[in-house]
Design a protein around this motif. Structure first.
Motif, PDB file in Angstrom:
ATOM      1  N   ILE A 199      44.324  -8.602 -23.873  1.00 55.04           N
ATOM      2  CA  ILE A 199      42.977  -8.128 -23.996  1.00 55.04           C
ATOM      3  C   ILE A 199      42.509  -6.754 -24.091  1.00 55.04           C
ATOM      4  N   THR A 200      41.685  -6.707 -25.480  1.00 52.70           N
ATOM      5  CA  THR A 200      41.407  -5.273 -25.293  1.00 52.70           C
ATOM      6  C   THR A 200      39.626  -5.113 -25.390  1.00 52.70           C
ATOM      7  N   CYS A 201      39.029  -5.274 -24.928  1.00 48.47           N
ATOM      8  CA  CYS A 201      37.575  -4.763 -25.409  1.00 48.47           C
ATOM      9  C   CYS A 201      37.098  -3.531 -25.182  1.00 48.47           C
ATOM     10  N   LYS A 202      36.113  -3.511 -26.218  1.00 49.44           N
ATOM     11  CA  LYS A 202      36.491  -2.512 -26.992  1.00 49.44           C
ATOM     12  C   LYS A 202      34.490  -2.005 -27.414  1.00 49.44           C
ATOM     13  N   VAL A 203      34.197  -0.660 -27.560  1.00 46.24           N
ATOM     14  CA  VAL A 203      32.879  -0.551 -28.006  1.00 46.24           C
ATOM     15  C   VAL A 203      32.582   1.171 -27.700  1.00 46.24           C
ATOM     16  N   GLN A 204      31.743   1.104 -29.131  1.00 44.89           N
ATOM     17  CA  GLN A 204      31.562   2.832 -29.904  1.00 44.89           C
ATOM     18  C   GLN A 204      30.742   3.574 -29.037  1.00 44.89           C
ATOM     19  N   TYR A 205      29.590   2.963 -28.275  1.00 45.22           N
ATOM     20  CA  TYR A 205      28.332   3.470 -28.301  1.00 45.22           C
ATOM     21  C   TYR A 205      28.909   4.736 -26.597  1.00 45.22           C
ATOM     22  N   PRO A 206      27.768   5.712 -27.041  1.00 41.29           N
ATOM     23  CA  PRO A 206      28.894   6.888 -26.392  1.00 41.29           C
ATOM     24  C   PRO A 206      28.675   6.655 -24.117  1.00 41.29           C
ATOM     25  N   SER A 207      28.048   5.920 -24.260  1.00 42.04           N
ATOM     26  CA  SER A 207      27.524   6.504 -22.613  1.00 42.04           C
ATOM     27  C   SER A 207      26.727   5.256 -22.013  1.00 42.04           C
ATOM     28  N   ASP A 208      26.342   5.238 -20.903  1.00 42.15           N
ATOM     29  CA  ASP A 208      24.967   4.864 -19.855  1.00 42.15           C
ATOM     30  C   ASP A 208      24.652   3.420 -20.018  1.00 42.15           C
ATOM     31  N   LEU A 209      26.409   2.708 -20.182  1.00 44.09           N
ATOM     32  CA  LEU A 209      26.392   0.664 -20.297  1.00 44.09           C
ATOM     33  C   LEU A 209      27.839   0.770 -19.261  1.00 44.09           C
ATOM     34  N   GLU A 210      27.252  -0.946 -19.639  1.00 44.87           N
ATOM     35  CA  GLU A 210      28.289  -1.666 -18.604  1.00 44.87           C
ATOM     36  C   GLU A 210      29.298  -2.444 -19.040  1.00 44.87           C
ATOM     37  N   LEU A 211      30.468  -2.310 -18.954  1.00 47.39           N
ATOM     38  CA  LEU A 211      31.167  -3.546 -20.272  1.00 47.39           C
ATOM     39  C   LEU A 211      31.992  -4.415 -19.032  1.00 47.39           C
ATOM     40  N   PHE A 212      31.763  -5.698 -19.206  1.00 48.67           N
ATOM     41  CA  PHE A 212      32.711  -6.824 -18.625  1.00 48.67           C
ATOM     42  C   PHE A 212      33.699  -7.588 -19.800  1.00 48.67           C
ATOM     43  N   LEU A 213      34.908  -8.106 -19.082  1.00 52.95           N
ATOM     44  CA  LEU A 213      35.430  -9.306 -19.143  1.00 52.95           C
ATOM     45  C   LEU A 213      35.404 -10.591 -18.933  1.00 52.95           C
ATOM     46  N   THR A 214      35.161 -11.831 -19.186  1.00 54.93           N
ATOM     47  CA  THR A 214      34.916 -13.118 -18.681  1.00 54.93           C
ATOM     48  C   THR A 214      35.598 -13.852 -19.133  1.00 54.93           C
ATOM     49  N   LYS A 215      35.294 -14.868 -18.234  1.00 56.23           N
ATOM     50  CA  LYS A 215      36.652 -16.366 -18.883  1.00 56.23           C
ATOM     51  C   LYS A 215      35.851 -16.861 -17.575  1.00 56.23           C
ATOM     52  N   GLY A 216      34.683 -17.790 -18.658  1.00 57.45           N
ATOM     53  CA  GLY A 216      33.853 -18.586 -18.310  1.00 57.45           C
ATOM     54  C   GLY A 216      32.762 -18.260 -17.101  1.00 57.45           C
ATOM     55  N   ASN A 217      32.880 -18.274 -15.529  1.00 61.90           N
ATOM     56  CA  ASN A 217      32.059 -17.684 -14.810  1.00 61.90           C
ATOM     57  C   ASN A 217      32.498 -16.747 -14.475  1.00 61.90           C
ATOM     58  N   THR A 218      33.606 -16.265 -14.639  1.00 63.69           N
ATOM     59  CA  THR A 218      34.545 -14.961 -13.672  1.00 63.69           C
ATOM     60  C   THR A 218      34.971 -13.675 -14.166  1.00 63.69           C
ATOM     61  N   VAL A 219      34.531 -12.975 -14.007  1.00 64.29           N
ATOM     62  CA  VAL A 219      34.545 -11.561 -14.470  1.00 64.29           C
ATOM     63  C   VAL A 219      36.204 -11.059 -14.072  1.00 64.29           C
ATOM     64  N   LEU A 220      36.458 -10.870 -15.187  1.00 62.82           N
ATOM     65  CA  LEU A 220      38.243 -10.859 -14.835  1.00 62.82           C
ATOM     66  C   LEU A 220      38.121  -8.639 -15.270  1.00 62.82           C
ATOM     67  N   ARG A 221      36.973  -8.267 -15.732  1.00 66.41           N
ATOM     68  CA  ARG A 221      37.677  -7.003 -14.910  1.00 66.41           C
ATOM     69  C   ARG A 221      36.076  -6.021 -15.817  1.00 66.41           C
ATOM     70  N   GLN A 222      35.309  -4.662 -15.387  1.00 63.51           N
ATOM     71  CA  GLN A 222      34.321  -4.781 -15.501  1.00 63.51           C
ATOM     72  C   GLN A 222      35.131  -2.406 -15.734  1.00 63.51           C
ATOM     73  N   PHE A 223      33.954  -2.187 -16.717  1.00 63.38           N
ATOM     74  CA  PHE A 223      34.052  -0.809 -16.840  1.00 63.38           C
ATOM     75  C   PHE A 223      33.409   0.087 -18.176  1.00 63.38           C
ATOM     76  N   HIS A 224      33.237   1.063 -17.821  1.00 60.75           N
ATOM     77  CA  HIS A 224      31.787   1.414 -18.824  1.00 60.75           C
ATOM     78  C   HIS A 224      31.830   2.303 -20.027  1.00 60.75           C
ATOM     79  N   THR A 225      33.341   1.595 -20.281  1.00 62.43           N
ATOM     80  CA  THR A 225      33.975   2.198 -21.665  1.00 62.43           C
ATOM     81  C   THR A 225      35.258   1.011 -22.182  1.00 62.43           C
ATOM     82  N   THR A 226      36.025   1.547 -23.081  1.00 57.67           N
ATOM     83  CA  THR A 226      37.271   1.064 -23.518  1.00 57.67           C
ATOM     84  C   THR A 226      38.046   0.496 -22.655  1.00 57.67           C
TER      85      THR A 226
END
Length: 738
Positions: free
Chosen positions: A238-265
């Motif tokens: 499962i790939t989570c992708k964002v175009q914004y350069p920086s200064d944000l948080e990116l999360f992959l969740t299922k239900g109320n569970t956070v599977l992974r967190q990163f600041h870019t793709t």
């Protein structure tokens, strides 16, 4: 105000120590210049003047005090009679009521209060740290009114809608404003003076425009490979992708569970199972702004989650039982034989295979589970908590409190061992009477029994307990308990009797039945005499040397173990005189009789002989004369004599005999020996003879009656006594002749 008065008091003491003078404070006047109503920014003067009359040559020392709303604001010691206090650039905060107080030594006078009203508020100034912000970013704003004094309360508005209220002790405040809209916003502020809210709001500050930039560029994208429909055991990315350069948080969740967190793709990999099906969300967050995208993953089940079963259920200690683990094949990728099973107890391997056999015991208790494995996929069953039930032990039946024949009582039935629930049954002669089901350890099986008619009946009760164990049920031993038999109606052994005074009287109280000990209580005329507690069916009470005042009704009562008190029928006990008392009375009577005889003998011997003959003749005439009627004097006299002798006959001394006279011969003999003859009973006269006498002597009777009535009282009493004696002798002679 209290601080002011304290200061003035200390000042007065200081002045009083200086000197004593004759003076009086005539008047104290406070003047507000240029007036009491001024605009904000006006320079004010508070002028206090004191007029004093005194006799001193040197000038007085005045203590001037200025008060605002009863609070000391300024004080000064001076020899001048006028003091001024300046208020430069007066503000609304300076509004209030003012007074001036003057103290000289120990005297003080206060002016009338003056109301000062300052109108007009400064226009505030609004500034922001940045007038261009991103969506979700906070605005830092400062509102100030530098010329105002006192505490202020600032209000911030967004497009004429209040968004925040901030009180401040100074004339400026800086705060953070959070914007909820994506459009540009217009801000302004106002304030009020906290101490003078009636002055109203200030005018609006300058308006500041803040530009809010949209952050739609941070919206992420999500993708799943190889595809969104997979089977258990497949590897998925499962790939989570964002175009914004920086200064944000990116999360992959299922239900109320956070599977992974990163600041870019990033990419998240997993081997899927059936429970991994569902929506996966990729979420980007910058400040308070969030953007998200979701994707649904469908995972087909390879085989079902295994189920662990136990047979039989429930199982009792000592019984054989089986644990079986089974799954159902859901995909064509595997066969039933491809699934391998493992049985665990407390997470420890104990068996491989579908079935497990053992005997229930304390050691077999525990938490069991099984795991099914196929194609790299393993699934665990729900845990099975095994606790073998304990068969019910032989119950014990007991009595609650005590058993009394004829009264209701309670029994309990309890088994020492046995898994709840347990059903208890009360039996009498093997016949069921009642049932109780115990489901809690704190519960008790209690039964109520109406009554029993005999002590032996208690052994007919048993109880039975069962909890569906292997032994089905267990029966107790017969009920054993002490049975109290109430006492029967007591019987007082004595009946109505008479005892001799001074002797001992034993009262015995008997019952036919009753459980020992028995309490006997004796009563005399309802007054308790004694209480006795014995271990027999008989109680006794001895009255020592009984007295005459102890005669009366006696009865007894019997009881045991607080049962009903039973009472006997009463017995009447009489108490006769003691033997010595009877002998004493007899001796006294004999002596009295002897004394009477002696007196009569002496009296008769002293009586003249002619008089006795005359009385004999009169007595003979009376005998021949008919009986007078009830109203005749002679009948009354004769009747009285007879009644007096009857009374004498009733005395104890005569012992029931009628003595009228001494026995004499039929002739008018003067022999005193004949007069002292033995006492005889009066003889009744033949009625026929009495009638003839009445008829033949009736004319003579009248004359003699007159003669008898005319006799003197002293002679008459003697004659009547002699006449009675002679009448008895004559009556006896006539009967012998007949």
């Amino acid at each position: 105000m209290s601080v002011c008065l304290l200061w003035l008091g200390l000042s007065a003491l200081w002045q009083a120590a200086d000197t004593q003078a004759a003076f009086t404070i005539d008047q104290v006047t406070l003047t507000v210049l240029p007036g009491n109503n001024v605009a904000s920014g006006t320079n004010l003067i508070l002028r206090c003047e004191a007029k004093v009359s005194h006799s001193l040559t040197q000038p007085l020392t005045y203590t001037f005090s200025f008060l605002q709303d009863d609070q000391l604001m300024y004080s000064k010691n001076t020899s001048a009679s006028v003091v001024e206090r300046s208020l430069s650039l007066a503000r609304v905060f300076n509004s209030g009521r003012y007074q001036c107080a003057v103290r000289i030594y120990d005297k003080m006078k206060t002016s009338t209060s003056q109301a000062l009203r300052v109108t007009g508020l400064q226009v505030p100034t609004l500034k922001v740290k940045s007038d261009i912000i991103s969506e979700g970013e906070d605005i830092i704003a400062t509102c100030s009114a530098p010329e105002e004094t006192g505490g202020l309360s600032f209000y911030f508005y967004e497009n004429d809608q209040e968004v925040k209220r901030v009180p401040s002790k100074s004339n400026s405040v800086t705060t953070t404003l959070t914007m909820q809209k994506l459009t540009d916003v217009y801000l302004h502020c106002v304030y009020v003076v906290i101490m003078h809210p009636d002055a109203g709001f200030s005018n609006k500050s300058n308006t500041v425009k803040v530009i809010v930039e949209d952050l739609d560029a941070i919206r992420p994208q999500i993708s799943i490979s190889p595809n969104a429909n997979v089977v258990e055991g497949d590897r998925v990315q499962i790939t989570c992708k964002v175009q914004y350069p920086s200064d944000l948080e990116l999360f992959l969740t299922k239900g109320n569970t956070v599977l992974r967190q990163f600041h870019t793709t990033f990419t998240y990999s997993l081997t899927v199972r059936a429970e991994d099906s569902g929506d996966y969300v990729c979420k980007a967050e910058k400040g308070t702004v969030q953007r998200k995208t979701d994707y649904y993953l469908n995972v087909t089940e390879l085989f079902s989650k295994p189920i662990l079963r136990m047979r039989p259920d429930p199982v009792f200690e000592g019984e054989r039982f089986t644990l079986t683990c089974r799954s159902t094949v859901s995909s064509q990728k595997i066969k039933k034989e491809d699934i391998k099973y493992t049985l665990l107890k407390e997470d420890r391997h104990i068996n491989s295979g579908v079935d497990y056999f053992t005997t229930a015991s304390l050691a077999s208790n525990g938490k069991y589970s099984c795991v099914a494995v196929a194609k790299g996929v393993n699934k665990a069953s729900q845990p099975l908590d095994l606790k073998a039930k304990v068969p019910v032990s032989t119950p014990v039946i007991r009595v609650i409190d005590k058993v009394i024949v004829g009264r209701p009582f309670k029994v309990s039935c309890e088994a020492e061992n046995g898994t709840l629930p347990i059903t208890y049954t009360l039996l009498k002669a093997h016949i069921s009477l009642a049932e109780r089901r115990v489901v809690e350890a704190t519960d008790k099986a209690l039964f109520s029994i109406d009554s029993i008619s005999s002590p032996e009946e208690i052994y007919s009760f048993t109880c039975q307990a069962q909890n569906q164990g292997p032994s089905v049920s267990s029966t107790s031993q017969p009920l054993r308990a002490e049975v109290i038999v109430p006492v029967s109606k007591p019987v007082l052994e004595q009946r109505d009797i008479t005892v001799t005074e001074g002797s001992d009287l034993t009262l015995k109280c008997l019952v036919q039945k009753g459980t020992y000990p028995i309490i006997f209580t004796w009563y005399h005329n309802r007054n308790p005499l004694s209480t006795q507690k014995v271990r027999s069916l008989e109680g006794s009470y001895i009255i020592k040397a009984i007295e005459r005042d102890q005669r009366g009704d006696y009865y007894c009562e019997a009881s045991n173990y607080n049962t009903e008190i039973k009472r006997s029928y009463p017995a009447r006990i009489g108490v006769s005189l003691a033997v010595w008392k009877k002998a004493l009375i007899g001796v006294f009577c004999i002596l009295l009789l002897v004394a009477i005889v002696i007196v009569l003998t002496v009296f008769l011997k002293k009586m003249p002989s002619p008089r006795r003959k005359k009385q004999a003749t009169e007595l003979s005439v009376l005998r021949k004369t008919p009986r007078p009627k009830s109203g005749d004097p002679m009948r009354m006299s004769l009747t009285l004599d007879i009644e007096d002798n009857t009374i004498l006959n009733g005395t104890p001394c005569v012992m029931g005999r009628n003595v009228w006279s001494e026995n004499v011969s039929g002739s008018d003999s003067d022999d005193h020996t004949d007069v002292e003859s033995e006492l005889v009973h009066p003889q009744e006269v033949d009625p026929s003879k009495e009638v003839l006498l009445k008829k033949s002597t009736e004319p003579e009777y009248s004359g003699q009656h007159t003669e008898a009535q005319m006799s003197t009282p002293g002679v008459s009493e003697q004659a009547e006594g002699q006449a009675a004696l002679e009448y008895a002798q004559l009556n006896n002679s006539e009967q012998e002749a007949a």
